[in-house]
Design a protein around this motif. Structure first.
Motif, PDB file in Angstrom:
ATOM      1  N   VAL A 205       0.977  -1.275  -0.003  1.00 14.91           N
ATOM      2  CA  VAL A 205      -0.086   0.122  -0.075  1.00 14.91           C
ATOM      3  C   VAL A 205       0.868   1.381  -0.047  1.00 14.91           C
ATOM      4  N   ASP A 206       0.616   2.156  -0.755  1.00  7.32           N
ATOM      5  CA  ASP A 206       1.180   3.609  -0.805  1.00  7.32           C
ATOM      6  C   ASP A 206       0.116   4.627  -0.774  1.00  7.32           C
ATOM      7  N   GLN A 207      -1.257   4.366  -0.867  1.00 10.04           N
ATOM      8  CA  GLN A 207      -2.248   5.333  -1.051  1.00 10.04           C
ATOM      9  C   GLN A 207      -3.098   4.942   0.139  1.00 10.04           C
ATOM     10  N   VAL A 208      -3.525   5.852   0.892  1.00  9.93           N
ATOM     11  CA  VAL A 208      -4.092   5.644   2.169  1.00  9.93           C
ATOM     12  C   VAL A 208      -5.412   7.025   1.979  1.00  9.93           C
ATOM     13  N   ILE A 209      -6.954   6.405   2.402  1.00  9.96           N
ATOM     14  CA  ILE A 209      -7.863   7.086   2.757  1.00  9.96           C
ATOM     15  C   ILE A 209      -7.968   7.079   4.276  1.00  9.96           C
ATOM     16  N   LEU A 210      -7.906   8.461   4.712  1.00 11.76           N
ATOM     17  CA  LEU A 210      -7.564   8.308   6.035  1.00 11.76           C
ATOM     18  C   LEU A 210      -8.942   8.842   6.899  1.00 11.76           C
ATOM     19  N   ALA A 211      -9.477   8.269   7.729  1.00  9.19           N
ATOM     20  CA  ALA A 211     -10.615   9.025   8.647  1.00  9.19           C
ATOM     21  C   ALA A 211     -10.548   8.492  10.182  1.00  9.19           C
ATOM     22  N   GLY A 212     -11.252   8.862  10.950  1.00 11.96           N
ATOM     23  CA  GLY A 212     -11.043   8.644  12.481  1.00 11.96           C
ATOM     24  C   GLY A 212     -11.147   9.638  13.148  1.00 11.96           C
ATOM     25  N   MET A 213     -10.740   9.404  14.448  1.00 11.87           N
ATOM     26  CA  MET A 213     -10.762  10.359  15.665  1.00 11.87           C
ATOM     27  C   MET A 213      -9.265  10.452  16.101  1.00 11.87           C
ATOM     28  N   SER A 214      -8.792  11.873  16.580  1.00 21.45           N
ATOM     29  CA  SER A 214      -9.677  13.064  16.431  1.00 21.45           C
ATOM     30  C   SER A 214      -8.903  13.859  15.410  1.00 21.45           C
ATOM     31  N   ALA A 215      -9.571  14.778  14.817  1.00 19.92           N
ATOM     32  CA  ALA A 215      -9.331  15.584  13.785  1.00 19.92           C
ATOM     33  C   ALA A 215      -7.927  15.918  14.062  1.00 19.92           C
ATOM     34  N   ASN A 216      -7.786  16.863  14.990  1.00 19.88           N
ATOM     35  CA  ASN A 216      -6.417  17.897  15.148  1.00 19.88           C
ATOM     36  C   ASN A 216      -5.493  17.117  16.025  1.00 19.88           C
ATOM     37  N   LEU A 217      -5.720  15.820  16.692  1.00 24.02           N
ATOM     38  CA  LEU A 217      -4.713  15.078  17.164  1.00 24.02           C
ATOM     39  C   LEU A 217      -4.421  13.848  16.406  1.00 24.02           C
ATOM     40  N   CYS A 218      -4.859  12.729  16.706  1.00 23.00           N
ATOM     41  CA  CYS A 218      -4.657  11.656  16.189  1.00 23.00           C
ATOM     42  C   CYS A 218      -4.708  11.571  14.640  1.00 23.00           C
ATOM     43  N   THR A 219      -5.745  12.137  14.187  1.00 17.54           N
ATOM     44  CA  THR A 219      -5.736  12.030  12.645  1.00 17.54           C
ATOM     45  C   THR A 219      -4.921  12.789  11.988  1.00 17.54           C
ATOM     46  N   GLU A 220      -4.762  13.958  12.520  1.00 15.59           N
ATOM     47  CA  GLU A 220      -3.897  15.016  11.608  1.00 15.59           C
ATOM     48  C   GLU A 220      -2.555  14.457  11.845  1.00 15.59           C
ATOM     49  N   SER A 221      -1.953  13.725  13.091  1.00 11.72           N
ATOM     50  CA  SER A 221      -0.808  13.422  13.220  1.00 11.72           C
ATOM     51  C   SER A 221      -0.518  11.874  12.221  1.00 11.72           C
ATOM     52  N   HIS A 222      -1.408  11.079  12.085  1.00 10.55           N
ATOM     53  CA  HIS A 222      -1.420  10.150  11.435  1.00 10.55           C
ATOM     54  C   HIS A 222      -1.121  10.619   9.955  1.00 10.55           C
ATOM     55  N   MET A 223      -1.780  11.501   9.503  1.00 10.08           N
ATOM     56  CA  MET A 223      -1.792  12.107   8.208  1.00 10.08           C
ATOM     57  C   MET A 223      -0.164  12.608   7.996  1.00 10.08           C
ATOM     58  N   ARG A 224       0.357  13.393   8.921  1.00  9.20           N
ATOM     59  CA  ARG A 224       1.788  13.996   8.694  1.00  9.20           C
ATOM     60  C   ARG A 224       2.585  12.928   8.889  1.00  9.20           C
ATOM     61  N   GLU A 225       2.462  11.768   9.488  1.00 12.64           N
ATOM     62  CA  GLU A 225       3.693  10.649   9.558  1.00 12.64           C
ATOM     63  C   GLU A 225       3.556   9.879   8.103  1.00 12.64           C
ATOM     64  N   LEU A 226       2.319   9.636   7.917  1.00  8.31           N
ATOM     65  CA  LEU A 226       2.230   8.986   6.670  1.00  8.31           C
ATOM     66  C   LEU A 226       2.694   9.762   5.363  1.00  8.31           C
ATOM     67  N   LEU A 227       2.600  11.066   5.176  1.00  7.88           N
ATOM     68  CA  LEU A 227       3.105  11.832   4.314  1.00  7.88           C
ATOM     69  C   LEU A 227       4.724  11.929   4.338  1.00  7.88           C
ATOM     70  N   GLU A 228       5.197  11.905   5.617  1.00  9.99           N
ATOM     71  CA  GLU A 228       6.735  12.097   5.602  1.00  9.99           C
ATOM     72  C   GLU A 228       7.231  10.412   5.339  1.00  9.99           C
ATOM     73  N   ASP A 229       6.197   9.573   5.383  1.00  8.51           N
ATOM     74  CA  ASP A 229       6.915   8.021   4.993  1.00  8.51           C
ATOM     75  C   ASP A 229       6.713   7.740   3.652  1.00  8.51           C
ATOM     76  N   GLY A 230       6.111   8.792   2.785  1.00 11.25           N
ATOM     77  CA  GLY A 230       5.978   8.574   1.491  1.00 11.25           C
ATOM     78  C   GLY A 230       4.796   8.049   0.888  1.00 11.25           C
ATOM     79  N   PHE A 231       3.532   8.127   1.792  1.00 11.93           N
ATOM     80  CA  PHE A 231       2.411   7.706   1.174  1.00 11.93           C
ATOM     81  C   PHE A 231       1.452   8.879   0.696  1.00 11.93           C
ATOM     82  N   GLU A 232       0.914   8.481  -0.220  1.00  9.90           N
ATOM     83  CA  GLU A 232      -0.316   9.571  -0.692  1.00  9.90           C
ATOM     84  C   GLU A 232      -1.462   9.454  -0.022  1.00  9.90           C
TER      85      GLU A 232
END
Length: 279
Positions: A205-232
């Protein structure tokens, strides 16, 4: 929030009800937050603060799903965040309700399973040893104080069923189907402390559809880390929510950063359409 007469939605009401007592730890915060929620509701009558900009300055997304390398990732689909008897409902419930978050997350689970794409959940658990941390951020202090996501231990499921750490009842049939990846827990906000990236890479997998809780905490942090790891990464903006406190509206803060950084920001309807179009 769920149809408790539906066998798929039955859960241990005793444990959830018992946790209602823990919500006293956020009662004062919830009372203060009601002022912010009221102010938000009044201003929303004049303008929707979450509406897309009429004249965006940033380039539009051109992300297209390839289901052979795509995954749905849901952060913290758990009772303490999403159920009216969860310990954070006093400060997060208005946002969850406004964005139809519980139902939208389930819609994404259904779409991902129908398309047979990789599905992963990244849970948040605290074990007794975590309560011995020598220093904590503001929200870590609060989460530990109110017993949020508490479990008896990493190898112990006593009291888990129906607890605040448990899955939302309507999601169990998707998460417990024997195919969904349940990662090791993240401990603060991001997936740099668990095995999500490893699990996704092992699935190609290198594409992620991201959802869940909570927006400015875990969800945003996961987005940032996944982007840094080279995921779309495409974030589903109405399949998340956040606390509204005197310190600020967490959802609005996250939405701004989603627009700035994610490869795409979709509604649930748009995400499902993208999945179907790629099938």
């Amino acid at each position: 929030m769920c149809n408790c007469n539906d066998p798929d939605h039955k859960h241990d009401r005793t444990n959830i009800t018992r946790r209602a007592a823990l919500r006293g730890g956020v009662a004062a915060t919830a009372a203060a937050a009601s002022v912010a929620v009221g102010a938000h509701s009044a201003s929303a009558q004049q303008a929707n603060p979450y509406a897309d900009p009429a004249e965006p300055a940033l380039p539009p997304s051109n992300m297209k799903l390839d289901l052979s390398r795509a995954a749905l990732v849901v952060t913290d689909p758990q009772v303490d965040f999403l159920h009216p008897e969860g310990v954070t409902w006093g400060v997060i419930g208005a946002s969850v309700t406004e964005h139809n978050t519980v139902e939208n997350i389930e819609t994404l689970f259904k779409a991902a399973k129908a398309a047979d794409i990789t599905t992963a959940v990244s849970p948040h658990y605290y074990y007794p040893t975590d309560h011995g941390w020598k220093f904590e951020g503001a929200l870590e202090k609060l989460m530990h104080k109110i017993g949020m996501f508490d479990r008896k231990g990493p190898l112990n499921l006593d009291g888990f069923e129906g607890s605040g750490a448990d899955w939302m009842p309507q999601y169990k049939k998707y998460i417990e189907d024997g195919k969904t990846i349940v990662t090791s827990p993240h401990k603060v906000y991001g997936n740099d402390t668990n095995d999500l990236s490893l699990q996704l890479r092992k699935q190609g997998v290198d594409q992620v559809i991201l959802a869940g809780m909570s927006a400015n905490l875990c969800t945003e942090s996961h987005m940032r880390e996944l982007l840094e790891d080279g995921f779309e990464v495409a974030v589903v903006r109405d399949a998340t929510a956040a606390a509204m406190l005197p310190e600020g509206d967490g959802y609005l803060a996250a939405l701004i950063n989603f627009r700035y950084m994610a490869n795409a920001v979709w509604s649930t309807e748009e995400a499902v359409a993208q999945i179907k179009a790629a099938t």
